[in-house]
Design an enzyme around this catalytic site. Structure first.
Site, PDB file in Angstrom:
ATOM      1  N   HIS A   1      44.902 -11.952 -80.230  1.00  0.00           N
ATOM      2  CA  HIS A   1      44.329 -13.021 -81.051  1.00  0.00           C
ATOM      3  C   HIS A   1      43.866 -12.490 -82.413  1.00  0.00           C
ATOM      4  O   HIS A   1      43.524 -11.314 -82.549  1.00  0.00           O
ATOM      5  CB  HIS A   1      43.233 -13.799 -80.311  1.00  0.00           C
ATOM      6  CG  HIS A   1      41.926 -13.095 -80.138  1.00  0.00           C
ATOM      7  ND1 HIS A   1      41.021 -13.436 -79.165  1.00  0.00           N
ATOM      8  CD2 HIS A   1      41.342 -12.063 -80.814  1.00  0.00           C
ATOM      9  CE1 HIS A   1      39.964 -12.670 -79.261  1.00  0.00           C
ATOM     10  NE2 HIS A   1      40.130 -11.830 -80.243  1.00  0.00           N
TER      11      HIS A   1
ATOM     12  N   GLU B   1      43.967 -17.914 -80.153  1.00  0.00           N
ATOM     13  CA  GLU B   1      44.444 -17.286 -78.920  1.00  0.00           C
ATOM     14  C   GLU B   1      45.966 -17.448 -78.813  1.00  0.00           C
ATOM     15  O   GLU B   1      46.568 -18.253 -79.529  1.00  0.00           O
ATOM     16  CB  GLU B   1      43.757 -17.942 -77.713  1.00  0.00           C
ATOM     17  CG  GLU B   1      42.226 -17.880 -77.741  1.00  0.00           C
ATOM     18  CD  GLU B   1      41.659 -16.489 -77.435  1.00  0.00           C
ATOM     19  OE1 GLU B   1      42.382 -15.489 -77.528  1.00  0.00           O
ATOM     20  OE2 GLU B   1      40.454 -16.417 -77.109  1.00  0.00           O
TER      21      GLU B   1
ATOM     22  N   ASN C   1      44.438  -9.282 -76.488  1.00  0.00           N
ATOM     23  CA  ASN C   1      45.523 -10.234 -76.179  1.00  0.00           C
ATOM     24  C   ASN C   1      46.273 -10.671 -77.440  1.00  0.00           C
ATOM     25  O   ASN C   1      47.099 -11.575 -77.385  1.00  0.00           O
ATOM     26  CB  ASN C   1      44.968 -11.467 -75.444  1.00  0.00           C
ATOM     27  CG  ASN C   1      44.039 -12.310 -76.310  1.00  0.00           C
ATOM     28  OD1 ASN C   1      43.690 -11.926 -77.427  1.00  0.00           O
ATOM     29  ND2 ASN C   1      43.625 -13.452 -75.805  1.00  0.00           N
TER      30      ASN C   1
ATOM     31  N   ASP D   1      34.974 -17.204 -87.742  1.00  0.00           N
ATOM     32  CA  ASP D   1      34.764 -17.999 -86.529  1.00  0.00           C
ATOM     33  C   ASP D   1      33.302 -17.986 -86.090  1.00  0.00           C
ATOM     34  O   ASP D   1      32.489 -17.220 -86.619  1.00  0.00           O
ATOM     35  CB  ASP D   1      35.678 -17.516 -85.379  1.00  0.00           C
ATOM     36  CG  ASP D   1      35.719 -16.000 -85.261  1.00  0.00           C
ATOM     37  OD1 ASP D   1      34.766 -15.327 -85.714  1.00  0.00           O
ATOM     38  OD2 ASP D   1      36.713 -15.485 -84.714  1.00  0.00           O
TER      39      ASP D   1
HETATM   40  P1  PGA Z   1      36.400  -6.332 -81.356  1.00  0.00           P
HETATM   41  O1  PGA Z   1      37.056  -7.751 -81.382  1.00  0.00           O
HETATM   42  O2  PGA Z   1      36.290  -5.886 -82.769  1.00  0.00           O
HETATM   43  O3  PGA Z   1      35.062  -6.524 -80.717  1.00  0.00           O
HETATM   44  O4  PGA Z   1      37.300  -5.444 -80.555  1.00  0.00           O
HETATM   45  C1  PGA Z   1      38.162  -7.959 -82.208  1.00  0.00           C
HETATM   46  C2  PGA Z   1      38.690  -9.338 -81.944  1.00  0.00           C
HETATM   47  O5  PGA Z   1      38.602  -9.802 -80.798  1.00  0.00           O
HETATM   48  O6  PGA Z   1      39.214  -9.949 -82.866  1.00  0.00           O
END
Ligand code: PGA
Length: 245
Positions: free
Chosen positions: A139, A144, A137, A67
């Site tokens: 995702h 999302e 959450n 992404d």
């Molecule tokens: P993070 O993010 O590694 O910064 O916790 C993971 C994600 O949101 O996929």
């Protein structure tokens, strides 16, 4: 799904790097799907160390990032382009033409870019090993809650929680882009092998729901339950049953 619970973040990072290194040694022309965020930082550090210390050769590997924010130029300090070059690509000699990151630069035609990105993945023969984190959450990449399990690369609106979590990397939460371009859950599920990484107590609820809860579009990571070759590496704090395990 295989679930490995490691005592700490460093062990998680080393195990993830070892799985990738083994895959690259076995198939030097491997196509990797790569994440950003705080979770894979230790894994990249370890892969860089393996490149310089153990001659791990990435010169024939192809990579597809999962992404990118929309509205940030590639050279913006908070773009995922910058993150990847800083933490990985600048240190491991992957030819530029093997590196793919969705283009979210200001003014980009996101529909065209999404089609182009999906085609590039197909032309590379698909993704052999995709590494992905999980948001608090649930995702995966920037899919999302509510994302279709059939979704493909596309522009998405970021959830409020996602933007709040990203606020620590920007001057303020207001500066976090509102939209991103992300590979879809359908794109992720077509990868031949998936490595899910989760670290820290802030992820334990999402991990429990993703791995043990019902499969539901409200919990995007639960889609991984339907894939035949997923390894989840969790540190003890992120593991769902950390009192009993
Ligand atoms: P993070 O993010 O590694 O910064 O916790 C993971 C994600 O949101 O996929």
């Amino acid at each position: 799904m295989r679930v490995l619970v490691t005592p700490d973040y460093r062990t998680l990072s080393c195990q993830a790097a070892e799985i990738i290194a083994d895959a690259v040694r076995f198939e030097p022309r491997l196509t990797l799907g790569l994440p950003t965020g705080s979770t894979p930082l230790g894994m990249y550090e370890e892969l860089v160390r393996k490149h310089s210390g153990e001659n791990l050769d990435f010169s024939r590997v192809k990579t597809f990032n999962l992404d990118e924010y929309i509205g940030l130029a590639p050279n913006h300090p908070r773009s995922y382009h910058t993150y990847m070059h800083l933490h990985f690509f600048d240190h491991v000699h992957i030819p530029m033409k093997h590196i793919h990151i969705p283009d979210g630069a200001p003014g980009i035609d996101t529909d065209l870019e999404s089609i182009r990105y999906e085609q590039a993945i197909q032309q590379a023969g698909g993704i052999d090993l995709l590494v992905v984190g999980i948001g608090s959450n649930g995702h995966i990449a920037f899919n999302e809650p509510g994302s279709s399990f059939a979704s493909r690369t596309r522009m998405v609106d970021l959830a409020r929680e996602t933007r709040a979590n990203a606020g620590r990397y920007f001057v303020s939460e207001d500066e976090v882009p509102r939209r991103a371009i992300t590979v879809g859950i359908g794109t992720i599920l077509e990868s031949r092998r998936i490595l899910l990484l989760a670290s820290g107590s802030g992820k334990s609820d999402a991990v429990a729901r993703a791995l043990q809860g019902p499969v539901s579009e409200d919990m995007p990571a639960s889609a991984l339950q339907g894939h035949s070759d997923v390894t989840a590496i969790l540190d003890a704090a992120a593991a769902p049953c950390r009192d009993e395990c």
